[in-house]
Design a protein around this motif. Structure first.
Motif, PDB file in Angstrom:
ATOM      1  N   LEU A   1       0.818  -1.214   0.000  1.00 22.17           N
ATOM      2  CA  LEU A   1       0.000   0.000   0.000  1.00 22.17           C
ATOM      3  C   LEU A   1       0.853   1.266   0.000  1.00 22.17           C
ATOM      4  CD1 LEU A   1      -2.774   1.311   0.104  1.00 22.17           C
ATOM      5  CD2 LEU A   1      -2.745   1.048   2.586  1.00 22.17           C
ATOM      6  N   LYS A   2       1.937   1.284   0.777  1.00 18.18           N
ATOM      7  CA  LYS A   2       2.810   2.465   0.827  1.00 18.18           C
ATOM      8  C   LYS A   2       3.482   2.733  -0.519  1.00 18.18           C
ATOM      9  CE  LYS A   2       4.105   2.191   5.688  1.00 18.18           C
ATOM     10  NZ  LYS A   2       5.209   2.008   6.621  1.00 18.18           N
ATOM     11  N   ALA A   3       3.709   1.692  -1.279  1.00 20.86           N
ATOM     12  CA  ALA A   3       4.390   1.837  -2.563  1.00 20.86           C
ATOM     13  C   ALA A   3       3.443   2.205  -3.697  1.00 20.86           C
ATOM     14  CB  ALA A   3       5.118   0.538  -2.905  1.00 20.86           C
ATOM     15  N   ALA A   4       2.134   2.133  -3.471  1.00 21.96           N
ATOM     16  CA  ALA A   4       1.161   2.334  -4.544  1.00 21.96           C
ATOM     17  C   ALA A   4       1.245   3.730  -5.165  1.00 21.96           C
ATOM     18  CB  ALA A   4      -0.252   2.040  -4.045  1.00 21.96           C
ATOM     19  N   THR A   5       1.223   4.761  -4.356  1.00 20.54           N
ATOM     20  CA  THR A   5       1.255   6.126  -4.896  1.00 20.54           C
ATOM     21  C   THR A   5       2.565   6.414  -5.613  1.00 20.54           C
ATOM     22  OG1 THR A   5      -0.339   6.925  -3.278  1.00 20.54           O
ATOM     23  CG2 THR A   5       1.072   8.585  -4.327  1.00 20.54           C
ATOM     24  N   PRO A   6       3.732   6.096  -4.997  1.00 16.64           N
ATOM     25  CA  PRO A   6       4.980   6.329  -5.749  1.00 16.64           C
ATOM     26  C   PRO A   6       5.051   5.527  -7.046  1.00 16.64           C
ATOM     27  CG  PRO A   6       5.463   5.984  -3.423  1.00 16.64           C
ATOM     28  CD  PRO A   6       4.004   5.689  -3.624  1.00 16.64           C
ATOM     29  N   LEU A   7       4.522   4.298  -7.059  1.00 16.88           N
ATOM     30  CA  LEU A   7       4.516   3.494  -8.272  1.00 16.88           C
ATOM     31  C   LEU A   7       3.671   4.161  -9.353  1.00 16.88           C
ATOM     32  CD1 LEU A   7       5.176   0.907  -9.885  1.00 16.88           C
ATOM     33  CD2 LEU A   7       3.160  -0.138  -8.806  1.00 16.88           C
TER      34      LEU A   7
ATOM     35  N   SER B   1      12.287  -8.621 -11.236  1.00 16.61           N
ATOM     36  CA  SER B   1      13.165  -9.657 -10.686  1.00 16.61           C
ATOM     37  C   SER B   1      13.460  -9.496  -9.198  1.00 16.61           C
ATOM     38  CB  SER B   1      14.482  -9.698 -11.465  1.00 16.61           C
ATOM     39  OG  SER B   1      15.194  -8.483 -11.326  1.00 16.61           O
ATOM     40  N   LYS B   2      13.336  -8.302  -8.658  1.00 22.83           N
ATOM     41  CA  LYS B   2      13.672  -8.068  -7.248  1.00 22.83           C
ATOM     42  C   LYS B   2      12.450  -7.980  -6.330  1.00 22.83           C
ATOM     43  CE  LYS B   2      18.253  -6.616  -7.924  1.00 22.83           C
ATOM     44  NZ  LYS B   2      18.568  -7.625  -8.873  1.00 22.83           N
ATOM     45  N   VAL B   3      11.248  -8.105  -6.877  1.00 24.75           N
ATOM     46  CA  VAL B   3      10.026  -7.973  -6.084  1.00 24.75           C
ATOM     47  C   VAL B   3       9.931  -9.123  -5.080  1.00 24.75           C
ATOM     48  CG1 VAL B   3       7.499  -7.904  -6.126  1.00 24.75           C
ATOM     49  CG2 VAL B   3       8.817  -6.724  -7.897  1.00 24.75           C
ATOM     50  N   GLU B   4       9.776  -8.758  -3.810  1.00 26.65           N
ATOM     51  CA  GLU B   4       9.641  -9.742  -2.734  1.00 26.65           C
ATOM     52  C   GLU B   4       8.235  -9.789  -2.159  1.00 26.65           C
ATOM     53  OE1 GLU B   4      12.649  -9.045   0.211  1.00 26.65           O
ATOM     54  OE2 GLU B   4      14.274  -9.275  -1.245  1.00 26.65           O
ATOM     55  N   ARG B   5       7.496  -8.690  -2.313  1.00 27.76           N
ATOM     56  CA  ARG B   5       6.122  -8.624  -1.803  1.00 27.76           C
ATOM     57  C   ARG B   5       5.281  -7.806  -2.765  1.00 27.76           C
ATOM     58  NH1 ARG B   5       5.259  -5.558   3.468  1.00 27.76           N
ATOM     59  NH2 ARG B   5       7.486  -5.911   3.491  1.00 27.76           N
ATOM     60  N   LEU B   6       4.085  -8.330  -3.073  1.00 34.17           N
ATOM     61  CA  LEU B   6       3.206  -7.677  -4.051  1.00 34.17           C
ATOM     62  C   LEU B   6       1.803  -7.568  -3.480  1.00 34.17           C
ATOM     63  CD1 LEU B   6       2.824  -6.643  -6.963  1.00 34.17           C
ATOM     64  CD2 LEU B   6       2.362  -9.012  -7.620  1.00 34.17           C
ATOM     65  N   GLY B   7       1.314  -6.343  -3.375  1.00 33.43           N
ATOM     66  CA  GLY B   7      -0.024  -6.101  -2.842  1.00 33.43           C
ATOM     67  C   GLY B   7      -1.033  -5.813  -3.937  1.00 33.43           C
ATOM     68  N   THR B   8      -2.288  -5.973  -3.584  1.00 29.28           N
ATOM     69  CA  THR B   8      -3.385  -5.804  -4.531  1.00 29.28           C
ATOM     70  C   THR B   8      -3.404  -4.413  -5.155  1.00 29.28           C
ATOM     71  OG1 THR B   8      -4.666  -7.360  -3.215  1.00 29.28           O
ATOM     72  CG2 THR B   8      -5.882  -6.014  -4.788  1.00 29.28           C
ATOM     73  N   GLN B   9      -3.148  -3.383  -4.369  1.00 27.75           N
ATOM     74  CA  GLN B   9      -3.206  -2.014  -4.900  1.00 27.75           C
ATOM     75  C   GLN B   9      -2.192  -1.820  -6.028  1.00 27.75           C
ATOM     76  OE1 GLN B   9      -2.722  -2.800  -1.684  1.00 27.75           O
ATOM     77  NE2 GLN B   9      -4.589  -2.161  -0.658  1.00 27.75           N
ATOM     78  N   CYS B  10      -0.999  -2.361  -5.844  1.00 28.34           N
ATOM     79  CA  CYS B  10       0.018  -2.205  -6.885  1.00 28.34           C
ATOM     80  C   CYS B  10      -0.317  -3.048  -8.110  1.00 28.34           C
ATOM     81  CB  CYS B  10       1.399  -2.549  -6.335  1.00 28.34           C
ATOM     82  SG  CYS B  10       2.011  -1.260  -5.205  1.00 28.34           S
ATOM     83  N   VAL B  11      -0.944  -4.196  -7.911  1.00 26.79           N
ATOM     84  CA  VAL B  11      -1.397  -4.999  -9.049  1.00 26.79           C
ATOM     85  C   VAL B  11      -2.413  -4.199  -9.853  1.00 26.79           C
ATOM     86  CG1 VAL B  11      -2.636  -7.078  -9.761  1.00 26.79           C
ATOM     87  CG2 VAL B  11      -0.913  -7.213  -7.958  1.00 26.79           C
ATOM     88  N   GLN B  12      -3.334  -3.536  -9.175  1.00 23.68           N
ATOM     89  CA  GLN B  12      -4.329  -2.716  -9.861  1.00 23.68           C
ATOM     90  C   GLN B  12      -3.664  -1.606 -10.666  1.00 23.68           C
ATOM     91  OE1 GLN B  12      -6.643  -1.698  -6.364  1.00 23.68           O
ATOM     92  NE2 GLN B  12      -8.283  -3.097  -6.976  1.00 23.68           N
ATOM     93  N   ILE B  13      -2.628  -1.002 -10.109  1.00 21.08           N
ATOM     94  CA  ILE B  13      -1.904   0.062 -10.807  1.00 21.08           C
ATOM     95  C   ILE B  13      -1.212  -0.501 -12.049  1.00 21.08           C
ATOM     96  CG2 ILE B  13       0.094   1.620 -10.637  1.00 21.08           C
ATOM     97  CD1 ILE B  13      -0.846   2.030  -7.653  1.00 21.08           C
ATOM     98  N   LEU B  14      -0.616  -1.682 -11.921  1.00 24.79           N
ATOM     99  CA  LEU B  14       0.047  -2.298 -13.070  1.00 24.79           C
ATOM    100  C   LEU B  14      -0.948  -2.637 -14.174  1.00 24.79           C
ATOM    101  CD1 LEU B  14       2.610  -4.611 -11.242  1.00 24.79           C
ATOM    102  CD2 LEU B  14       3.063  -2.416 -12.378  1.00 24.79           C
ATOM    103  N   ILE B  15      -2.118  -3.136 -13.796  1.00 29.84           N
ATOM    104  CA  ILE B  15      -3.151  -3.448 -14.788  1.00 29.84           C
ATOM    105  C   ILE B  15      -3.615  -2.174 -15.495  1.00 29.84           C
ATOM    106  CG2 ILE B  15      -5.541  -4.256 -15.076  1.00 29.84           C
ATOM    107  CD1 ILE B  15      -4.907  -6.311 -12.828  1.00 29.84           C
ATOM    108  N   ALA B  16      -3.854  -1.120 -14.724  1.00 31.41           N
ATOM    109  CA  ALA B  16      -4.291   0.152 -15.316  1.00 31.41           C
ATOM    110  C   ALA B  16      -3.208   0.737 -16.216  1.00 31.41           C
ATOM    111  CB  ALA B  16      -4.666   1.144 -14.212  1.00 31.41           C
TER     112      ALA B  16
END
Length: 104
Positions: A24-30, A47-62
């Motif tokens: 969640l903290k990374a969502a806005t900067p992403l 390659s370096k991602v260790e944790r992936l949250g739903t909010q960032c997945v939504q940002i990647l899809i958009a």
């Protein structure tokens, strides 16, 4: 642990290394970083991602949908096991992110 995201260029476009933690903290900067790259061909290095949250997945899809609408290349390179398993929890794959349609 300090995490750094890097941006380089390749023949396929701008390479952006995703941070280790996409929560969640990374969502806005992403979202801000991706918007700053809008209009360029982009390769996301996962390659370096260790944790992936739903909010960032939504940002990647958009973002993938935006790049598709603008006819620019958008791809995900070398997804880590954590990135892939984080997507699997949501019933997704890296390829599915690139193919998802965002409701308007």
């Amino acid at each position: 642990m300090a995490r750094k995201s890097t941006k380089t260029s390749s023949a396929e476009g701008t390479v952006y290394a995703l941070p280790e933690v996409l929560d969640l903290k990374a969502a806005t900067p992403l979202a801000e970083k991706l918007m700053s790259l809008r209009g360029q061909n982009i390769v996301l290095d996962a390659s370096k991602v260790e944790r992936l949250g739903t909010q960032c997945v939504q940002i990647l899809i958009a973002a993938a949908a935006t790049w598709k609408d603008e006819m620019a290349a958008f791809s995900i390179a070398e997804p880590s096991d954590s990135f892939t398993s984080g997507l699997q929890v949501l019933g997704l794959t890296p390829q599915a992110i690139l193919e998802k349609e965002v409701a308007q």
